[in-house]
Enzyme design. Structure first.
Site, mmCIF file in Angstrom:
data_model
loop_
_atom_site.group_PDB
_atom_site.id
_atom_site.type_symbol
_atom_site.label_atom_id
_atom_site.label_comp_id
_atom_site.label_asym_id
_atom_site.label_seq_id
_atom_site.Cartn_x
_atom_site.Cartn_y
_atom_site.Cartn_z
ATOM 1 N N CYS A 87 0.833 -1.208 0.000
ATOM 2 C CA CYS A 87 0.000 0.000 0.000
ATOM 3 C C CYS A 87 0.869 1.261 0.000
ATOM 4 C CB CYS A 87 -0.891 -0.007 1.253
ATOM 5 S SG CYS A 87 -1.939 1.450 1.359
ATOM 6 N N CYS A 170 -7.252 1.601 -0.302
ATOM 7 C CA CYS A 170 -6.969 0.717 0.827
ATOM 8 C C CYS A 170 -7.041 -0.720 0.334
ATOM 9 C CB CYS A 170 -7.962 0.950 1.960
ATOM 10 S SG CYS A 170 -7.632 -0.153 3.348
ATOM 11 N N GLN A 274 -18.285 -9.877 12.226
ATOM 12 C CA GLN A 274 -16.874 -10.235 12.046
ATOM 13 C C GLN A 274 -16.329 -9.467 10.845
ATOM 14 O OE1 GLN A 274 -15.213 -11.778 14.245
ATOM 15 N NE2 GLN A 274 -16.738 -12.937 15.420
ATOM 16 N N PHE A 303 -22.380 -13.761 24.306
ATOM 17 C CA PHE A 303 -21.858 -12.662 23.476
ATOM 18 C C PHE A 303 -22.118 -13.040 22.001
ATOM 19 C CE2 PHE A 303 -19.329 -13.049 27.337
ATOM 20 C CZ PHE A 303 -19.385 -11.774 27.871
ATOM 21 N N CYS A 397 -10.737 -11.863 20.399
ATOM 22 C CA CYS A 397 -9.957 -11.001 19.505
ATOM 23 C C CYS A 397 -8.804 -10.364 20.270
ATOM 24 C CB CYS A 397 -10.860 -9.923 18.897
ATOM 25 S SG CYS A 397 -11.724 -8.958 20.140
#
Ligand code: SAM
Length: 440
Positions: A87, A170, A274, A303, A397
């Site tokens: 990038c 991006c 997600q 959750f 995560c």
């Protein structure tokens, strides 16, 4: 040619130039020994540890040193596994931390973050090789928008800074976001009041649904009829499925939907999803495989969000699904109502930090899966540790809170059998983990 961009070299070190806190910069030649969990190379200098962004282990670096931060002036000897970043914004934009490392070493770095967190908690389990779950790319992003006079800036924050990097492209986005930056610019132009100097700005949260882009603008409300109509025009021009301001729907041209298992789920505005479709497929596939192999008949999905696990498990097991987000639970409950051939799914809005399912309540289940936010689930895990649930699957995560919660379960008599790292945040320092625990 060395892969570090001139922008990376121009990047200011933390603490530099702060009023009242001038720290003299020095120059030194150092050798980098490890790659830290945030993606910074770490060198052991005479003065202690130095954190040098965009450097790699084995590299010899001429660095400008301020406190414990180093800034690359020159890479005297580059690592053999250094790669060219894909990038043009790498080194300035804070979205990616490690594009300058070849893939095998990059994967090993991420696996190592999980292994280190487990070791710090005294857990003797090997993390498996990481599963690449980037797929087609990020389907959910938040772009920051700031206005300077007539110029609108769109991008991500620079690492550990409140400065915004303007981006034009991006490479981690899904193809559906090809016009995302242009869209965010138009929204900034329409919404953010012109000011002298930089504006407070707004955030544009985008989700690629199966029926088109779902866009929620945070930090601003519509101001009058004309602005409202301008927003409706933007929704038309960019063929948005839905446009909302701080959760209030301005235009809904199509219901934003996603298929999860056999169900069609209507996405709640701003609800959790997600980050990549492949990430959801891999995480839910691992959860499903473990549950199926255990022969379980009923379980709790804690959750649960909009039900990426519950809806895939409910084709063969009864589920209790709990989350504190009422809109996510409503989306899940509605999907269950309209889907045939599912086993019963009970949905509950419940704050599992303040009011976790007790060990007695958990006695009804053969398995428990929990997937908390970054903070982990210590109160809920304390109850699971007291329960007799034979199979527990943790999806996380955050390696540190995963390892902390795993320690509680192991101290409560569970065996941590498998730890699988999953990479859905390609080139960022985040890593997902699936851990399987059994009470023997
Ligand atoms: C990492 S997401 C996982 C969602 C879901 N398992 C999935 O894969 O889409 C974490 C979820 O925890 C929920 N959450 C956050 N704080 C909570 C709390 N105190 N009690 C219950 N749920 C909470 C959020 O609403 C979110 O849906």
């Amino acid at each position: 040619m060395l892969a570090t961009s001139s922008r990376a070299r121009r990047k200011k070190s933390r603490g530099q130039g702060r009023p009242g806190n001038p720290r003299p910069a020095t120059e030194a030649i150092v050798t980098v020994s490890t790659l830290g969990r945030h993606g910074h190379g770490i060198a052991e200098a005479e003065t202690g540890r130095l954190f040098i962004p965009y450097s790699l282990p084995t590299e010899t670096i001429r660095a400008k040193i301020t406190g414990d931060r180093g800034e690359i002036i020159e890479i005297i000897e580059a690592a053999s596994n250094r790669a060219d970043p894909v990038c043009p914004h790498f080194g300035e934009c804070g979205g990616c931390a490690v594009q300058h490392l070849q893939e095998a070493a990059y994967h090993e770095w991420k696996r190592g973050i999980v292994a280190t967190a487990l070791r710090h908690q005294g857990l003797d389990v090997d993390a498996e090789p990481i599963i690449d779950a980037h797929g087609e790319g990020r389907r959910r992003v938040t772009l920051h928008v700031r206005r300077h006079g007539s110029h609108v800036q769109v991008g991500f924050m620079q690492a550990k800074s409140h400065r915004l990097s303007n981006i034009q492209v991006c490479p981690v986005f899904v193809p559906a976001f090809s016009e995302a930056i242009d869209l965010a610019c138009r929204l900034g132009d329409c919404l953010d009041a012109p000011v002298h100097g930089p504006s407070h700005g707004l955030d544009v949260q985008l989700t690629a649904s199966e029926t088109g882009l779902d866009c929620n603008v945070i930090g601003i409300s519509a101001n009058g009829y004309e602005q409202h109509m301008a927003l409706v025009d933007i929704a038309e021009k960019y063929d948005l499925a839905r446009l909302a301001l701080d959760g209030e729907i301005i235009a809904e041209r199509r219901k934003p939907h996603l298929r999860i298992g056999m169900a069609q789920v209507r996405l709640p505005v701003g609800g959790f999803l997600q980050a990549t479709e492949e990430g959801e497929r891999v995480l839910s596939g691992l959860v499903r495989d473990y549950v199926t192999a255990s022969g379980a008949q009923s379980g709790a999905d804690l959750f649960c969000g909009i039900g990426s696990y519950a809806l895939r498990l409910a084709d063969h097991v009864r589920i209790l699904a709990a989350d504190s987000n009422a809109m996510s639970i409503e989306a899940l409950a509605s999907a269950v109502r309209y889907t045939q051939n599912l086993k019963p799914v009970e949905t509950v809005v419940r704050d599992l930090f303040d009011n976790p399912l007790s060990a007695e309540e958990l006695a009804a289940f053969d398995f428990v899966v929990f997937n908390p936010p970054r903070a982990g689930a210590s109160a809920q895990v304390a109850e699971i540790a007291l329960s007799q649930a034979p199979n527990v699957i943790a999806v996380s995560c955050d390696p540190s809170t995963f390892a902390r919660d795993a320690r509680i379960l192991v101290d409560g008599g569970y065996t941590l059998e498998r730890v699988t790292p999953v990479d859905q945040f390609k080139w960022a320092a985040h890593v997902e983990i699936v851990g399987v625990f059994r009470r023997l």
